[in-house]
Scaffold this active site. Structure first.
Site, mmCIF file in Angstrom:
data_model
loop_
_atom_site.group_PDB
_atom_site.id
_atom_site.type_symbol
_atom_site.label_atom_id
_atom_site.label_comp_id
_atom_site.label_asym_id
_atom_site.label_seq_id
_atom_site.Cartn_x
_atom_site.Cartn_y
_atom_site.Cartn_z
ATOM 1 N N HIS A 54 0.847 -1.202 0.000
ATOM 2 C CA HIS A 54 0.000 0.000 0.000
ATOM 3 C C HIS A 54 0.873 1.239 0.000
ATOM 4 C CE1 HIS A 54 0.715 -0.567 4.297
ATOM 5 N NE2 HIS A 54 0.182 0.607 4.593
ATOM 6 N N HIS A 56 1.364 3.908 1.989
ATOM 7 C CA HIS A 56 1.890 4.660 3.136
ATOM 8 C C HIS A 56 3.415 4.767 3.080
ATOM 9 C CE1 HIS A 56 -1.977 4.013 5.697
ATOM 10 N NE2 HIS A 56 -2.046 5.106 4.950
ATOM 11 N N ASP A 58 5.785 4.525 5.085
ATOM 12 C CA ASP A 58 6.647 3.535 5.743
ATOM 13 C C ASP A 58 6.638 2.192 5.000
ATOM 14 O OD1 ASP A 58 3.931 3.373 6.698
ATOM 15 O OD2 ASP A 58 4.614 2.033 8.301
ATOM 16 N N HIS A 59 6.032 2.163 3.824
ATOM 17 C CA HIS A 59 6.045 0.947 3.002
ATOM 18 C C HIS A 59 6.634 1.190 1.614
ATOM 19 C CE1 HIS A 59 3.595 -1.341 5.956
ATOM 20 N NE2 HIS A 59 3.364 -0.103 6.345
ATOM 21 N N HIS A 112 -7.583 -0.869 5.602
ATOM 22 C CA HIS A 112 -6.529 0.027 6.107
ATOM 23 C C HIS A 112 -6.368 1.196 5.131
ATOM 24 C CE1 HIS A 112 -2.827 1.190 8.157
ATOM 25 N NE2 HIS A 112 -2.159 1.135 7.022
ATOM 26 N N ASP A 131 -0.206 -3.879 6.259
ATOM 27 C CA ASP A 131 -0.846 -3.385 7.485
ATOM 28 C C ASP A 131 -2.301 -3.818 7.586
ATOM 29 O OD1 ASP A 131 1.534 -2.162 8.026
ATOM 30 O OD2 ASP A 131 0.817 -0.107 7.791
ATOM 31 N N HIS A 169 4.707 -4.744 10.490
ATOM 32 C CA HIS A 169 5.228 -4.121 11.716
ATOM 33 C C HIS A 169 5.439 -5.133 12.836
ATOM 34 C CE1 HIS A 169 4.546 0.200 10.674
ATOM 35 N NE2 HIS A 169 3.609 -0.304 9.878
#
Ligand code: ZN
Ligand code: FE
Length: 239
Positions: A54, A56, A58-59, A112, A131, A169
């Site tokens: 996805h 975001h 942090d990905h 999400h 996530d 995570h």
């Protein structure tokens, strides 16, 4: 195929899927490029593909640097092509993506984010859930409805029980405490918590989990209907 777990940022995991027969690899959700490059450096492994669950930061944070350094191709969900930086290969729900010895089925699992997907390496029985499904938890619902998230988890629940779960995570211990609070008599959960605590004491990831363990212990997968699932999700948001 072997999987290397790469810790990124504060509590993210990126994953390298390495094909030793051709010294080539895919990376799933590179939060940042440095730890990935550090691992690949001097190993003569070619990073061929960047797989994003996805959009975001942090990905996808490492997409640009890694693509520049290795000439890798970026793979993500077609409907999110304007949000996945540097995307090259656009995938659809239920599509099988195959390149070299890598082969995965794409499942669209919104909740999400609206464009969240997972990569199911069905031959190896591994799934990268980003996530959406965490060990003993699930992602926050940012762009979807409770119903969508519940359905997305149901899709994952239908896979073979021995499937290994690789999520985005290291949230497992905190998730475990939540599960324990609302499912205090669950013996399997107690065993799982002991295992997690030992792993974390040794400084090793609690990932991968298995679908079997998650079905037994993850309170969000144990919710019987969307109403009880929604209540749990709200409680967890304030836990
Ligand atoms: Zn996210
Ligand atoms: Fe994340």
């Amino acid at each position: 195929m072997r999987i290397e777990i790469i810790s990124c940022l504060r509590d993210n995991y990126s994953y390298l899927i390495i094909d030793d027969s051709s010294n080539s690899a895919c990376v799933v959700d590179p939060s940042e490029s440095k730890p990935i490059i550090n691992f690949l450096e001097n190993k003569n492994i070619e990073l061929r593909y960047i797989l994003n669950t996805h959009h975001h930061y942090d990905h996808i944070g490492g997409n640009k640097d890694l693509k520049r350094k290795y000439g890798s191709e970026v793979i993500g969900f077609k409907a999110d092509s304007d949000r996945i930086p540097e995307i090259d290969i656009l995938l659809e729900d239920n599509q099988i993506w195959k390149a070299e010895n890598f082969e995965a089925k794409i499942m669209h699992i919104p909740g999400h984010t609206s464009g969240h997907i997972c990569f199911h390496f069905f031959k190896e029985k591994l799934i990268f859930t980003g996530d959406t499904l965490f060990s003993l938890g699930c992602g926050r619902i940012f762009e979807g409805s409770y119903g969508e998230m519940f359905e997305s988890l149901n899709k994952i629940k239908a896979l073979p029980k021995e499937t290994k779960i690789y999520c985005g995570h290291e949230y497992t211990l905190n998730n475990a405490k939540f599960c324990r609070k609302y499912d205090s008599k669950n013996k399997e959960l107690q065993k799982k918590i002991e295992k997690i605590e030992k792993q974390l004491e040794k400084g090793i990831p609690t990932i991968p989990s298995t679908l079997k363990e998650e079905l037994e212990c993850n309170i969000f997968l144990r919710a019987k209907d969307v109403e009880s699932f929604s209540k749990l999700r709200d409680l967890k948001d304030n836990f």
